[in-house]
Design a protein around this motif. Structure first.
Motif, short mmCIF file in Angstrom:
data_model
loop_
_atom_site.label_atom_id
_atom_site.label_comp_id
_atom_site.label_asym_id
_atom_site.label_seq_id
_atom_site.Cartn_x
_atom_site.Cartn_y
_atom_site.Cartn_z
N PRO A 277 5.71 -21.56 -24.95
CA PRO A 277 5.40 -20.32 -24.44
C PRO A 277 6.69 -19.54 -25.01
N ARG A 278 7.62 -19.94 -24.72
CA ARG A 278 9.00 -19.75 -25.57
C ARG A 278 8.88 -17.70 -24.16
N PHE A 279 8.21 -17.68 -24.46
CA PHE A 279 8.47 -15.82 -23.73
C PHE A 279 7.89 -16.48 -22.11
N ALA A 280 8.90 -15.64 -21.51
CA ALA A 280 8.64 -16.59 -19.48
C ALA A 280 8.25 -15.08 -19.16
N SER A 281 9.00 -13.35 -19.67
CA SER A 281 8.49 -12.24 -19.83
C SER A 281 6.77 -11.65 -19.74
N GLY A 282 6.23 -12.40 -20.40
CA GLY A 282 5.70 -12.03 -20.74
C GLY A 282 3.77 -12.80 -21.41
N ILE A 283 2.78 -12.82 -21.50
CA ILE A 283 1.94 -13.42 -21.30
C ILE A 283 1.02 -13.36 -23.45
N ASP A 284 0.62 -14.24 -23.97
CA ASP A 284 0.08 -14.22 -25.31
C ASP A 284 -1.55 -14.19 -24.61
N ALA A 285 -1.91 -12.73 -24.58
CA ALA A 285 -3.16 -12.66 -24.25
C ALA A 285 -4.09 -12.89 -24.88
N GLU A 286 -3.68 -12.91 -26.28
CA GLU A 286 -5.35 -13.14 -27.77
C GLU A 286 -4.66 -14.92 -27.41
N LEU A 287 -3.64 -15.66 -27.79
CA LEU A 287 -4.07 -17.20 -27.41
C LEU A 287 -4.80 -17.21 -25.74
N LEU A 288 -4.73 -16.67 -24.83
CA LEU A 288 -4.93 -17.44 -24.07
C LEU A 288 -6.66 -16.57 -24.05
N GLU A 289 -7.03 -15.73 -24.46
CA GLU A 289 -8.25 -15.42 -24.13
C GLU A 289 -9.06 -16.99 -25.43
N GLY A 290 -8.55 -16.96 -26.42
CA GLY A 290 -9.03 -18.13 -27.76
C GLY A 290 -9.11 -19.10 -26.60
N LEU A 291 -8.23 -19.79 -26.23
CA LEU A 291 -8.51 -21.03 -25.26
C LEU A 291 -9.75 -20.94 -24.40
N LYS A 292 -10.41 -19.93 -23.91
CA LYS A 292 -11.88 -20.22 -23.74
C LYS A 292 -12.51 -20.80 -24.09
N ALA A 293 -12.53 -21.14 -25.38
CA ALA A 293 -14.07 -21.18 -26.33
C ALA A 293 -14.32 -22.88 -26.45
N ASP A 294 -12.99 -23.60 -26.47
CA ASP A 294 -13.10 -25.37 -26.10
C ASP A 294 -12.09 -25.36 -24.68
N HIS A 295 -11.58 -24.94 -24.55
CA HIS A 295 -10.69 -25.64 -22.97
C HIS A 295 -11.29 -25.28 -21.74
N ASP A 296 -11.38 -26.06 -20.45
CA ASP A 296 -11.85 -25.03 -19.58
C ASP A 296 -10.78 -25.66 -18.04
N ARG A 297 -9.39 -26.42 -18.73
CA ARG A 297 -8.48 -26.33 -17.64
C ARG A 297 -6.66 -25.57 -18.10
N ILE A 298 -6.11 -25.42 -17.29
CA ILE A 298 -4.73 -25.07 -17.90
C ILE A 298 -4.19 -25.52 -17.13
N VAL A 299 -3.19 -25.95 -17.87
CA VAL A 299 -1.85 -26.31 -16.71
C VAL A 299 -0.39 -26.25 -17.36
#
Length: 584
Positions: free
Chosen positions: A503-525
């Protein structure tokens, strides 16, 4: 061995000693301190310097009715020895019986569990005001030294005590002319003047604040201290007892090199050499110091600012001297360090403020108000911001992410390797758009084959280190190595390659990347080297709250951990690659 100390089971036994036995007791205490610290490590100089003062306090006053409050309390080992805990210093099997600071859970003679500086006068003033409210008559004694007088809380308490307090209040200023490193600030010039004039100088900081004052030049003479303390016992107003002491007294090696012997790992008492080897591997403090020295030579607008913690940056006395005007130690005063850095940046300079994560908590308001609201490009580097760093309850660095990552405008970076750390440092110092905080990785420098970016201006852009499916592992900073092992363990078990993200950044989120993960991921750690509450993982969980994505966040619980084994704690919290893979 311990001829006199063996007869001391509590303060009442100290009072029965004659003059010769009191002097011998001081030698016994130093032998006991040497026994424990040389084998287990600990604060050396502060404790060796206050042996006589501690004996005299217990000889004259009546603890626990009379109450002692030790500043930082890293100089409370002799106090513990005299209050029924001597075996924790004489018997190696009992070393773990006590902490390195005062601890009310250990003894009725300890009133606060504290390990941060500049607190004793304020805490003790509260005890005195409480006594006054309840109609009590006991003596209240605050002991302060090791550079702690420059802390804002200490100065606020002195100001209050001198003008507002009534009744008995005794402030013992242990003047050993040293913080961890050398002392800085005008008040120490005044202490020097008072020493040189035997306390008679008209220019007297304490009297100027309305406090009564006495001076004792021989602060390591137990009999003279007993005489001084007898004169102020049961006094009816606030008074400062200024004593001149030698940090590390009784061990020549420590007396000559006070900075190195403030705290020590186990060592050979005959030579002073470390008893354990840390190897020749480069550590992040070494990398930091090398960068700072190189940058200062190349850029005259660059400056290092520290609140009495040059060791957090690996800066030796020689390096500090070489930096000259490009190095400023403001003393134990984090608020001043941060606010001053904001001013330096506003006027075109490139300041880096470096200290331990646990101490930067004191400057939260300055980071928020003086830096972030004004969006000044200050770089703040926090050392020991890890569960694997200092592990006593007063020095935990695991709150840094949750405490600071939620301040607007502050970019908090969590590097995962030596090259990434140096790249982030270089970018942060030279950019002009944001205040930046960097969480220095802990321990030895690690590097791998991964490429690192040199520009972090595209804020909150996470880096995919390995592209897979089904499961995505977001491993922040120091916990990236754990995340990589989780990915390997999961693939071994399932044959499915997961996605591994830095992630590199502890103070924010990469919304574009996180949204894209929805296509072929169902679990996040998520994995982070800090508490989960208010931390990085909860930001990720909040993003996916309205989706079917399942998120499990690993980190520490919101708890005051104390004297833990980091490997065991991580295991207990389920932060283990095989355990996480099995859960997935």
């Amino acid at each position: 061995m311990y001829e006199v100390l063996s007869r001391i089971h509590g303060p009442e036994d100290v009072k029965s000693l004659d003059d010769e036995e009191l002097v011998r007791l001081a030698a016994d205490i130093r032998d006991a301190l040497m026994n424990r610290i040389s084998k287990a490590g600990g604060h050396f100089g502060p404790n060796f310097g206050v042996v006589e003062a501690t004996i005299a306090l217990h000889y004259v006053f009546d603890s626990p009715k009379d109450k002692f409050v030790f500043d930082v309390s890293h100089q409370s080992y002799p106090h513990k020895i005299l209050t029924g805990r001597a075996e924790a210093y004489t018997n190696p099997e009992r070393f773990r019986d006590v902490s390195g600071y005062t601890n009310p859970e250990e003894s009725e003679h300890d009133f606060f569990n504290v390990g941060h500086t500049s607190t004793s006068i304020a805490l003790a003033s509260g005890l005195a005001e409480g006594r006054n409210l309840l109609g009590g008559h006991e003596n209240i004694i605050a002991l302060i030294g090791d550079g702690a007088l420059s802390g804002g809380e200490a100065l606020e308490a002195l100001d209050y005590a001198g003008s507002e307090m009534k009744g008995n209040f005794i402030i013992v200023v242990n003047d050993n002319q040293q913080a961890i490193a050398e002392v800085h600030g005008g008040l120490y010039e005044n202490l020097k003047l008072l020493r040189e004039t035997d306390g008679q100088a008209e220019n007297n900081l304490f009297r100027a604040m309305g406090l009564d004052y006495v001076y004792e030049a021989e602060g390591n003479d137990v009999l003279r201290l007993i005489d001084v303390f007898r004169k102020v016992k049961d006094i009816d107003h606030p008074i400062v007892v200024h004593i001149n002491t030698v940090k590390g007294k009784g061990y020549g090696i420590a007396e000559k090199n006070k900075e190195a012997w403030h705290y020590t790992a186990p060592f050979d008492p005959n030579t002073g050499r470390p008893a354990i080897s840390f190897g020749d591997t480069e550590r992040y403090t070494d990398l930091t110091a090398a960068y700072l020295m190189d940058k200062a030579k190349k850029d005259g607008s660059f400056i290092v600012v520290t609140p009495a913690m040059p060791g957090a940056a690996g800066l030796t006395p020689q390096m500090r001297e070489e930096l000259g005007i490009q190095y400023r130690d403001v003393g134990i005063a984090e608020e001043q360090a941060v606010a001053m850095a904001s001013g330096i940046a506003k006027n075109g300079g490139k300041p880096v403020v470096i200290t331990a994560a646990t101490f930067m908590q004191r400057a939260f308001d300055q980071i928020s108000q003086d830096v972030c609201i004004n969006n000044t490009p200050v770089t703040i580097v926090l050392n020991y911001a890890s569960v694997m760093a200092m592990n006593d309850v007063t020095h935990l660095g695991i709150y840094a992410i949750s405490a600071f990552s939620n301040i607007p405008n502050l970019v908090v970076l969590a590097p995962t390797s030596g090259r990434e750390y140096r790249a982030m440092l270089s970018w942060a110092v030279d950019q002009k758009d944001h205040p930046v905080m960097i969480l220095m990785p802990h321990g030895r420098v690690t590097d791998d084959e991964r490429t690192v970016d040199g520009d972090y201006s595209d804020l909150n852009r996470f880096k995919v280190e390995q592209r897979g499916s089904k499961v995505a592992i977001l491993a922040l900073g120091d916990f990236y190595g754990i995340g990589k092992k989780v990915a390997e363990a999961y693939e071994r078990r399932t044959g499915i390659q997961p996605t591994l993200i830095n992630p590199r950044f502890a103070s924010g989120i990469d919304a574009e990347l996180l949204e894209g993960l929805k296509a072929d991921h169902d679990r996040i750690v998520t994995l982070e080297d800090g508490i989960v509450d208010g931390g990085f993982g909860q930001k990720i969980s909040a993003f996916y709250a309205d989706s079917d994505m399942k998120v499990i966040s690993y980190g520490m619980e919101k708890e005051f951990y104390d004297r833990y084994d980091s490997r065991r704690l991580l295991k207990d919290l389920g932060i283990d690659p095989e355990m996480i893979a099995e859960t997935l």
